[in-house]
Design a protein around this motif. Sequence first.
Motif, PDB file in Angstrom:
ATOM      1  N   MET A 137       6.496  -0.558   1.759  1.00 26.56           N
ATOM      2  CA  MET A 137       5.630   0.119   2.707  1.00 26.56           C
ATOM      3  C   MET A 137       5.734   1.622   2.449  1.00 26.56           C
ATOM      4  O   MET A 137       6.780   2.127   2.066  1.00 26.56           O
ATOM      5  N   GLU A 138       4.654   2.334   2.709  1.00 25.69           N
ATOM      6  CA  GLU A 138       4.652   3.776   2.479  1.00 25.69           C
ATOM      7  C   GLU A 138       4.806   4.590   3.757  1.00 25.69           C
ATOM      8  O   GLU A 138       5.431   5.631   3.744  1.00 25.69           O
TER       9      GLU A 138
ATOM     10  N   TRP B  61       8.179   7.994   7.437  1.00 20.59           N
ATOM     11  CA  TRP B  61       8.266   7.557   6.054  1.00 20.59           C
ATOM     12  C   TRP B  61       9.552   8.115   5.458  1.00 20.59           C
ATOM     13  O   TRP B  61      10.253   8.898   6.093  1.00 20.59           O
TER      14      TRP B  61
ATOM     15  N   ALA C 273       8.886   4.232  -1.434  1.00 20.73           N
ATOM     16  CA  ALA C 273       8.641   2.969  -0.735  1.00 20.73           C
ATOM     17  C   ALA C 273       9.910   2.512  -0.012  1.00 20.73           C
ATOM     18  O   ALA C 273      11.030   2.887  -0.390  1.00 20.73           O
TER      19      ALA C 273
ATOM     20  N   LYS D  50      11.445  -0.953   2.724  1.00 17.40           N
ATOM     21  CA  LYS D  50      11.200  -2.191   3.463  1.00 17.40           C
ATOM     22  C   LYS D  50      11.660  -1.973   4.897  1.00 17.40           C
ATOM     23  O   LYS D  50      12.546  -1.141   5.164  1.00 17.40           O
TER      24      LYS D  50
END
Length: 162
Positions: A1-2, A12, A21, A23
Amino acid sequence: MEKLMLPFGKVWLEADDQQIAFKIVDQTAIANEFAHDFDTRIEAVYQLDPIFPPKFTYHRLQLKTDYELENNDLYDYEIDEYYTGNTYLIGDMAVCGGVFHPNNRWEIQHVVHNKNTFPYYVNVSGSGRDYLSFKVAYKKWIEFWNKEKTGGDQAFMWALGC
């Protein structure tokens, strides 16, 4: 996910100012199970685990938000042998962001804690990959404040520690 979209904004991870990235592990249920004995609860707790290349070295690994964290938004520090976090007032939410660390010695060498950012890691490499994990937790400010006035709200302690 970003990026993870939350009620107060987006969060983020960045490594040396480049988005990376990650998880997500939803830990809300387990945090509330622990917090139940203290008559408190948390709206949500997410663990963000970076996805690393096989070999890496980063000067700075950080949980970021699109909300400008300023000194006057900081409410409290959450510190334990295994985690370090900051709690902020963001809109109508109490928000805590923090990092995991295996012990106080590791924290002193690799965790930066200040008023203007969530705590973050410095000078980390592949050998420490198992220790690099972030959490973000939140609940309504009014619920948090009502518990604080009557002896303290332990919800973020359980959120970071679970």
